[in-house]
Enzyme design. Structure first.
Site, PDB file in Angstrom:
ATOM      1  CG  HIS A 155       0.440  -6.421  -2.340  1.00 11.97           C
ATOM      2  ND1 HIS A 155       0.849  -5.876  -3.528  1.00 11.97           N
ATOM      3  CD2 HIS A 155      -0.072  -5.400  -1.616  1.00 11.97           C
ATOM      4  CE1 HIS A 155       0.602  -4.570  -3.509  1.00 11.97           C
ATOM      5  NE2 HIS A 155       0.044  -4.260  -2.359  1.00 11.97           N
ATOM      6  CD  GLU A 259      -2.791  -5.674  -4.343  1.00 12.91           C
ATOM      7  OE1 GLU A 259      -3.292  -5.557  -3.215  1.00 12.91           O
ATOM      8  OE2 GLU A 259      -2.293  -4.709  -4.936  1.00 12.91           O
TER       9      GLU A 259
HETATM   10  C1  BG6 Z   1      -2.404  -1.927  -2.236  1.00 18.64           C
HETATM   11  C2  BG6 Z   1      -3.310  -0.913  -1.583  1.00 18.64           C
HETATM   12  O1  BG6 Z   1      -2.832  -3.219  -1.973  1.00 18.64           O
HETATM   13  O2  BG6 Z   1      -1.089  -1.767  -1.706  1.00 18.64           O
HETATM   14  C3  BG6 Z   1      -2.787   0.482  -1.798  1.00 18.64           C
HETATM   15  O3  BG6 Z   1      -4.636  -1.036  -2.097  1.00 18.64           O
HETATM   16  C4  BG6 Z   1      -1.355   0.588  -1.317  1.00 18.64           C
HETATM   17  O4  BG6 Z   1      -3.613   1.427  -1.142  1.00 18.64           O
HETATM   18  C5  BG6 Z   1      -0.536  -0.497  -1.975  1.00 18.64           C
HETATM   19  O5  BG6 Z   1      -0.862   1.873  -1.638  1.00 18.64           O
HETATM   20  C6  BG6 Z   1       0.924  -0.516  -1.535  1.00 18.64           C
HETATM   21  O6  BG6 Z   1       1.013  -0.532  -0.162  1.00 18.64           O
HETATM   22  P1  BG6 Z   1       2.413  -0.491   0.559  1.00 18.64           P
HETATM   23  O7  BG6 Z   1       2.139  -0.482   2.019  1.00 18.64           O
HETATM   24  O8  BG6 Z   1       3.162  -1.717   0.124  1.00 18.64           O
HETATM   25  O9  BG6 Z   1       3.085   0.772   0.081  1.00 18.64           O
END
Ligand code: BG6
EC number: 5.1.3.15
Length: 333
Positions: A155, A259
Site C-alpha cells: 500500500h 498499490e
Molecule cells: C485503499 C482502498 O487501498 O486503501 C480504499 O482501495 C481504502 O478503499 C484505502 O479506503 C485506505 O484504507 P485504510 O483501511 O488504510 O483506511
C-alpha cells in the site's frame, strides 16, 4: 551496520543506511516502511496524524496488506499483517556492491489463527540501493493438507507536492473496479491517469511497470512489479480525508497511493507450496536535470516489460527474473 537483531528486539524500527543520506526505515509494526530517503529527500508520505501506538495501522509509508484487501468479515480491514509485529530475520547488512539488505518475517500465531485459522510464513526482503528500493516477498504454506487463499498488496503512499500534477502511465486499456461508484467496472481510456477527485480504483491485469510523474522535486518514480497483477490508485480527497482520524484534512494533495497487489482475484496456495512477488521503486531524475550527452532517449518501457516473462512460481525462476529486472534498471535514470 551496527544494528543487531538483539538491539532491534528492544526497539520498533530498523534502519537501512546506504550512506549519502540514503536510508530506509521499517517499523516492525506491520513491517511498515515508514521512510525512504534518497539523498536526504523523503519519497514516502506519512500523515502528521499517523498513529504509532502499535495497534492501529500506520497511515502512510508502505503498509503490508495480507491476507485480505478491503473490508473483511473475519477480521480487520486490509487484514492483520499491517497491525502485527513482524520479526527481524536478518538485521541490515551491507552487500558487496554497497547495497543494504534486511529480511523480515511473519508467521501464524495465536492472534492470526484466532482470525484466520491457517499456518503460513511470509518472508519480506528489502534491499536499499542508491536510488531504488527492492521488495521481495515469499509466502509459504507449511500445512500438509490445507490450502488457503489470500490477497496481498503493498500500500505505497508516495509523497507528492501536488497530486493534481501527477500522471500515472501503464493503465490505458485496463479494466478497473471503481470503488467510488459501487464497484462498477470500466475500461481506462486515458494514456496517462490523473487524479482530480476522490479516487479509489482497482486496475486489473496491469503491466509490470508504471511511471508516476511529478513526485518529490519534480522527479519521476518508476514502479516495477512482478506477480502483482493489480494496481490500486487511491486518494481520499476532501470529504473522505475528514472521515479519517489519522489523516489531516489538508494532506490529500500531498499523497498518491499506487498499490501493487493481488486483490481482484485471490491467490490460492496449495499445501507445501510457496508464492513469490516483488516490487522495485526507482527514483529518476527529471530529464531536465540531466546533461544532454547522458540522456537516454527512445526507451520503450513496454518492450522492456514484454521480454520479462514470469510464469513459474518456483524460487529459481523468481531469482532469475529479479536479477533480470536488476540488470534492466539502467535506462531510467
Ligand atoms: C485503499 C482502498 O487501498 O486503501 C480504499 O482501495 C481504502 O478503499 C484505502 O479506503 C485506505 O484504507 P485504510 O483501511 O488504510 O483506511
Amino acid at each position: 551496520m551496527a544494528t543487531t537483531a538483539a538491539a532491534v528486539a528492544a526497539t520498533s524500527v530498523v534502519v537501512l543506511d546506504r550512506g549519502n543520506n540514503t536510508t530506509c526505515t521499517i517499523n516492525l509494526h506491520g513491517a511498515t516502511v515508514v521512510s525512504w530517503r534518497v539523498n536526504n529527500q523523503e519519497q514516502l508520505f506519512v500523515s502528521k496524524l499517523a498513529s504509532f501506538d502499535g495497534k492501529k495501522a500506520i497511515r502512510g509509508g508502505i503498509p503490508f496488506v495480507f491476507p485480505q484487501f478491503g473490508a473483511w468479515s473475519f477480521g480487520p480491514q486490509h487484514g492483520f499483517a499491517r497491525i502485527t509485529r513482524w520479526h527481524l530475520d536478518r538485521a541490515p547488512e551491507r552487500l558487496h556492491n554497497g547495497d543494504v539488505e534486511a529480511i523480515f518475517s511473519l508467521m501464524d500465531n495465536e492472534f492470526t489463527r484466532s482470525i484466520w485459522n491457517y499456518q503460513f510464513r511470509i518472508t519480506y526482503r528489502l534491499i536499499l540501493r542508491e536510488k531504488e528500493l527492492h521488495f521481495h516477498i515469499g509466502v509459504y504454506n507449511p500445512s500438509k493438507d490445507l490450502s488457503f487463499t489470500f490477497n496481498m498488496l503493498l500500500h505505497t503512499y508516495l509523497k507528492v507536492p501536488d497530486v493534481r500534477r501527477c500522471q500515472i502511465t501503464g493503465l490505458q486499456g485496463c479494466h478497473f473496479i471503481d470503488k467510488t461508484r459501487e464497484g462498477a467496472l470500466y475500461q481506462e481510456g486515458r494514456e496517462v491517469v490523473t487524479v482530480n477527485e476522490w479516487t479509489d480504483r482497482i486496475y486489473q491485469h496491469t503491466p509490470q511497470e508504471h511511471v508516476i510523474t511529478n513526485v518529490v522535486s519534480g522527479r519521476k518514480m518508476r514502479l516495477h512489479k512482478y506477480n502483482f497483477p493489480d494496481t490500486v490508485i487511491w486518494n481520499p480527497w476532501i470529504d473522505r480525508s475528514r472521515e479519517m482520524s489519522d489523516f489531516g484534512d489538508d494532506e490529500f494533495p500531498n499523497m498518491l497511493c499506487v498499490e501493487a497487489g493481488n486483490v481482484s482475484a485471490p491467490v490460492i496456495l496449495l499445501p507445501g507450496t510457496a508464492f513469490e512477488a516483488s516490487q522495485i521503486l526507482q527514483v529518476a531524475k527529471c530529464p531536465y536535470y540531466k546533461p544532454t550527452k547522458d540522456r537516454l532517449v527512445n526507451i520503450n518501457y513496454n518492450t522492456v516489460g514484454e521480454s520479462y516473462h514470469s510464469t513459474s512460481h518456483t524460487t529459481g525462476s523468481f531469482i532469475d527474473v529479479v536479477s533480470e529486472v536488476q540488470r534492466r534498471q539502467m535506462p531510467f535514470d
